[in-house]
Write an enzyme that holds these catalytic residues in place. Sequence first.
Site, PDB file in Angstrom:
ATOM      1  N   GLY A 117       0.698  -5.615   0.580  1.00 41.61           N
ATOM      2  CA  GLY A 117      -0.259  -5.724  -0.512  1.00 41.61           C
ATOM      3  C   GLY A 117       0.356  -6.216  -1.803  1.00 41.61           C
ATOM      4  O   GLY A 117      -0.334  -6.817  -2.635  1.00 41.61           O
ATOM      5  N   ALA A 129       0.827  -1.203   0.000  1.00 43.71           N
ATOM      6  CA  ALA A 129       0.000   0.000   0.000  1.00 43.71           C
ATOM      7  C   ALA A 129       0.863   1.257   0.000  1.00 43.71           C
ATOM      8  O   ALA A 129       1.972   1.272   0.546  1.00 43.71           O
ATOM      9  CB  ALA A 129      -0.917  -0.003   1.215  1.00 43.71           C
ATOM     10  N   GLU A 139       0.280  -9.833  -1.466  1.00 41.61           N
ATOM     11  CA  GLU A 139      -1.113 -10.265  -1.541  1.00 41.61           C
ATOM     12  C   GLU A 139      -1.606 -10.308  -2.985  1.00 41.61           C
ATOM     13  O   GLU A 139      -2.406 -11.175  -3.353  1.00 41.61           O
ATOM     14  CB  GLU A 139      -1.991  -9.355  -0.688  1.00 41.61           C
ATOM     15  CG  GLU A 139      -1.780  -9.595   0.800  1.00 41.61           C
ATOM     16  CD  GLU A 139      -2.508  -8.602   1.676  1.00 41.61           C
ATOM     17  OE1 GLU A 139      -3.287  -9.028   2.541  1.00 41.61           O
ATOM     18  OE2 GLU A 139      -2.291  -7.380   1.501  1.00 41.61           O
ATOM     19  N   GLU A 194       2.511  -6.130   7.788  1.00 40.30           N
ATOM     20  CA  GLU A 194       1.528  -5.124   8.191  1.00 40.30           C
ATOM     21  C   GLU A 194       1.468  -4.870   9.697  1.00 40.30           C
ATOM     22  O   GLU A 194       1.260  -3.737  10.132  1.00 40.30           O
ATOM     23  CB  GLU A 194       0.137  -5.506   7.678  1.00 40.30           C
ATOM     24  CG  GLU A 194      -0.074  -5.265   6.184  1.00 40.30           C
ATOM     25  CD  GLU A 194       0.359  -6.421   5.318  1.00 40.30           C
ATOM     26  OE1 GLU A 194       0.017  -6.428   4.128  1.00 40.30           O
ATOM     27  OE2 GLU A 194       1.060  -7.324   5.821  1.00 40.30           O
TER      28      GLU A 194
END
Length: 267
Positions: free
Chosen positions: A118, A73, A121, A141
């Site tokens: 992310g 992110a 992910e 995270e």
Amino acid sequence: MSEERYGEFVAVRRHGDGGHVAELALDRPKAMNAVSTEMARSVAEACTALGADRDVRTVVLTSTHERAFCVGADLKERNSFTDAELVRQRPVARGAYTGVLELPVPTIAAVHGFALGGGFELALSCDVIVADGTAVVGLPEVSVGVIPGGGGTQLLPRRVGAARAAELIFTARRVEAPEARELGLIDVLVDEGRDREEALALASRMAANSPVGLRAAKRALRLGHGLDLRAGLEVEDAAWRSVAFSGDRAEGVRAFNEKRRPLWPGE
């Protein structure tokens, strides 16, 4: 090879005869492909278009940055958000990850350098992860006060088991390519600089098969995962019935008997 842009940060390239292999390239090199709101929206839009395109048989997720697949992110952008803005941004962010996850065709991530948070992910949302020796993956995270929110807490244990996923997520540690391959965080480990080439080659081998069969097989794999065996076999049977009377099945059997390559009608 043709290219279509989705916003500033995403490119879709078509490879091979018929463009059956689509490359979805993350192209925000100045930020090491950090996923901003704009970039997330573009990834989702590209996935919607690719999923609806019956000519697409496989998708390869790549990066244009030399040292990173995606660092996760965009925390600089997130730092500027009010609580209300973060709430409004959440569905947009989720749309990128679910967009990749719900693509109806086989998907391959081509990973080099950093694939963190992310970024990892997005790779986990693919069916197969091809990585080169420079890859460093992880879900860090909790080290910044949040949790994996792009599917990581659900996708990682499905790959490596609950205890291993817990250790990786709770420690927030980064895992280099050799250990990542050993733990099952990546599937195919290739020489440095060859992740994209090898992923595209793998996608081409997949794309040579029946497009109807590929979509049905992926549907059975995804829907049946986690079900008990009896329920899973019912999912498989439904997928089989969807292809058993298709033009692809008729062509596949005919081509086999005639000892030639199939000309898939794709229906």
